[in-house]
Design a protein around this motif. Structure first.
Motif, mmCIF file in Angstrom:
data_model
loop_
_atom_site.group_PDB
_atom_site.id
_atom_site.type_symbol
_atom_site.label_atom_id
_atom_site.label_comp_id
_atom_site.label_asym_id
_atom_site.label_seq_id
_atom_site.Cartn_x
_atom_site.Cartn_y
_atom_site.Cartn_z
ATOM 1 N N ALA A 166 0.824 -1.221 0.000
ATOM 2 C CA ALA A 166 0.000 0.000 0.000
ATOM 3 C C ALA A 166 0.852 1.262 0.000
ATOM 4 C CB ALA A 166 -0.940 -0.015 1.211
ATOM 5 N N ASP A 167 2.113 1.124 0.430
ATOM 6 C CA ASP A 167 2.983 2.307 0.437
ATOM 7 C C ASP A 167 3.748 2.465 -0.874
ATOM 8 O OD1 ASP A 167 2.347 3.091 3.099
ATOM 9 O OD2 ASP A 167 3.543 1.386 3.803
ATOM 10 N N GLY A 168 3.446 1.582 -1.843
ATOM 11 C CA GLY A 168 4.074 1.726 -3.157
ATOM 12 C C GLY A 168 5.376 0.961 -3.314
ATOM 13 N N ASN A 169 5.769 0.170 -2.297
ATOM 14 C CA ASN A 169 7.006 -0.617 -2.426
ATOM 15 C C ASN A 169 6.770 -1.829 -3.313
ATOM 16 O OD1 ASN A 169 8.557 0.918 -0.431
ATOM 17 N ND2 ASN A 169 7.097 0.047 1.037
ATOM 18 N N ARG A 170 7.743 -2.113 -4.196
ATOM 19 C CA ARG A 170 7.666 -3.307 -5.035
ATOM 20 C C ARG A 170 8.569 -4.379 -4.417
ATOM 21 N NH1 ARG A 170 9.792 -4.859 -11.026
ATOM 22 N NH2 ARG A 170 11.811 -4.605 -10.026
ATOM 23 N N LEU A 171 8.013 -5.605 -4.320
ATOM 24 C CA LEU A 171 8.798 -6.701 -3.724
ATOM 25 C C LEU A 171 8.734 -7.934 -4.607
ATOM 26 C CD1 LEU A 171 6.704 -5.572 -1.113
ATOM 27 C CD2 LEU A 171 8.710 -6.496 0.034
ATOM 28 N N ILE A 172 9.795 -8.742 -4.550
ATOM 29 C CA ILE A 172 9.737 -10.055 -5.175
ATOM 30 C C ILE A 172 8.987 -10.969 -4.195
ATOM 31 C CG2 ILE A 172 12.053 -10.706 -4.294
ATOM 32 C CD1 ILE A 172 11.239 -11.768 -7.688
ATOM 33 N N ASP A 173 8.010 -11.713 -4.710
ATOM 34 C CA ASP A 173 7.175 -12.548 -3.836
ATOM 35 C C ASP A 173 7.841 -13.918 -3.656
ATOM 36 O OD1 ASP A 173 5.237 -13.943 -2.512
ATOM 37 O OD2 ASP A 173 3.866 -14.095 -4.223
#
Ligand SMILES: Cc1ncc(COP(=O)(O)O)c(C=O)c1O
Length: 454
Positions: A46-53
């Motif tokens: 929700a804060d716009g961070n992109r992560l590898i799942d």
């Protein structure tokens, strides 16, 4: 996308939402990450961070996010028929097509029919109930007991919870279903018997046989186990274990239930976990990967031995008086059909084997260097890092230790979603993950351990 701001979402989550496997108040003190979007193996919070799942949702979104074919199948089904039941008297095309598809896929395993439900716990409940019913219609109604493995996880319904091999999931809800017993699992890293995996498997198979004999074979309905224990810490049994337990079950007429909720549909690098051990079960519990997690779906697969007994019986007891309003939900069945198309067309199982071998080897390398990692184990795309306070003695962390959660937070900060469970870090990325993404995940873990060990 939500109209709510991240802060509004966080405040409402803390106030209104109780989470599975979490203390409600703890979720206010340490708010969960809010995931808003997914694409392939990537997620955004929700804060716009992109992560590898690194966890495929919860070892479930096996084909990654945003698969157009699954979405289209779901939408088409919503337009055609969003719901109808499959209780006696009615059925619908997607349920029929999916049952034929699953049985065809599992014909080499000896599967003759399938019973649908809404998730893994349901699939387990169905298997336990059908096992008891099988013995009743075979005239051996005393066979009501279940034997299971310590460290096993079979969901949260009363049956599944009672065969779970971790008391954490049981204590708050005791008393359990009567007639459930546990034996030791062949856990090479932690066992009081031997360091020799082959011998350990023999000992654990003997323990199962001793328990069956102690209970009285004519009182035992089934033995249930995961082909590779997942939630218990990715405990991979020695290669001779499953063939031995199949023999023990056969010797005493006990049914073998394979809980393939995690291992089914390619995660181990084999289409089904039991195939890895070259063993056929009598009942299989399926969920998660069957619909890539896009819509909830569970299934209990039934061997010809069991199906024939039901077919041969005229007893009123042979009607399956079990099932759910949403058994074989058409939208879930449509999602599963599209999922199985992709699994077969893209051979994701082979990718899981190849990428899993790379993941394991990189993490084993990290494990040799890190003072906090006691064991690295896994197969295919299910891998566990077991963290320890003392590597030499395998001493576990005491209560209140923060190392495991600190590694997870460091990883999140660096752009990787991983999962912690007790002392374990569990990785179970989507089966379509690429080598560069595995490397990224491992690079982040290396940096995260270094930061915590500093
Ligand atoms: C082996 C196994 N069985 C059953 C379940 C329960 O599945 P669900 O959470 O869909 O009810 C799980 C869930 O992770 C599982 O790992």
């Amino acid at each position: 996308m939500s109209d709510w701001t991240p802060d509004e979402l966080k405040a409402a989550n803390a106030r209104y939402l109780w989470h599975p496997m979490a203390q409600p108040k703890a979720m206010r003190d340490a708010p969960p990450d809010i995931i808003v979007r997914g694409e392939g193996c990537w997620i955004w919070d929700a804060d716009g961070n992109r992560l590898i799942d690194g966890v495929a949702g919860l070892w479930s979104a096996n084909l990654g996010f945003g698969r157009r074919e699954i979405r289209d199948a779901i939408v088409a089904q919503l337009d055609a028929l969003p719901y109808f039941n499959v209780f006696r008297g009615t059925t619908h095309p997607r349920a029929i097509e999916l049952s034929a598809r699953v049985v065809k896929l599992m014909e080499p395993d000896g599967v003759a029919a399938v019973f649908f439900s809404n998730g893994g716990s349901d699939a387990v409940e169905g298997a336990l109930k059908l096992a008891r019913q099988y013995w009743k219609i075979r005239g051996q109604g005393d066979r009501i007991k279940f034997i299971a493995l310590r460290q096993g996880y079979h969901g949260v319904h009363f049956g599944g919870m009672s065969v779970n091999g971790n008391t954490n999931f049981r204590r708050p809800y005791e008393p359990m279903l009567p007639g459930c017993f546990h034996v030791d699992t062949p856990w090479v890293y932690r066992n009081p018997y031997t360091e020799d995996p082959t011998r350990l498997a023999e000992i654990c198979a003997e323990l199962l046989e001793r328990e069956i004999l102690f209970q009285g074979p004519d009182t035992v309905a089934a033995f249930i186990a995961e082909p590779v224990q997942g939630a218990g810490g990715v405990i991979v049994p020695p290669a001779n274990y499953w063939p031995l337990i199949r023999k023990v079950c056969d010797k005493h007429g006990v049914l073998l239930i394979a809980d393939e909720v995690v291992t089914g549909f390619g995660r181990t690098g084999h289409l089904f976990g039991t195939r890895m051990w070259d063993v056929k079960a009598d009942l299989w519990c399926l969920a998660k990967g069957i619909s890539s997690g896009y819509v909830p779906l569970g299934a209990t697969a039934i061997s010809s031995r069991i199906a024939e007994a039901f077919d041969a019986s005229n007893d009123a007891m042979s009607a399956v008086t079990h099932g759910y309003t949403y058994s074989a939900h058409p939208v879930a069945a449509a999602a599963a059909l599209a999922t199985l198309d992709i699994i077969e067309r893209e051979n994701v199982t082979a990718n899981a084997a190849a990428q899993g071998a790379h993941l394991l080897s990189r993490l084993q390398d990290l494990g040799r260097r890190s003072r906090l990692i006691g064991d690295v184990r896994g197969v295919g795309l299910m891998v566990c890092l077991e963290m320890v306070a003392d590597k030499a003695t395998k001493k576990s962390f005491g209560r209140g230790a923060t190392e495991v959660s600190r590694v997870a937070r460091e990883a999140y900060r660096r752009g990787a979603m991983i999962r912690t469970s007790g002392p374990n870090i569990i990785l179970s990325p989507a089966l379509i993950i690429e080598r560069a993404q595995i490397d990224l995940l491992c690079d982040v873990l290396e940096e995260s351990f270094a930061a915590v060990e500093r």
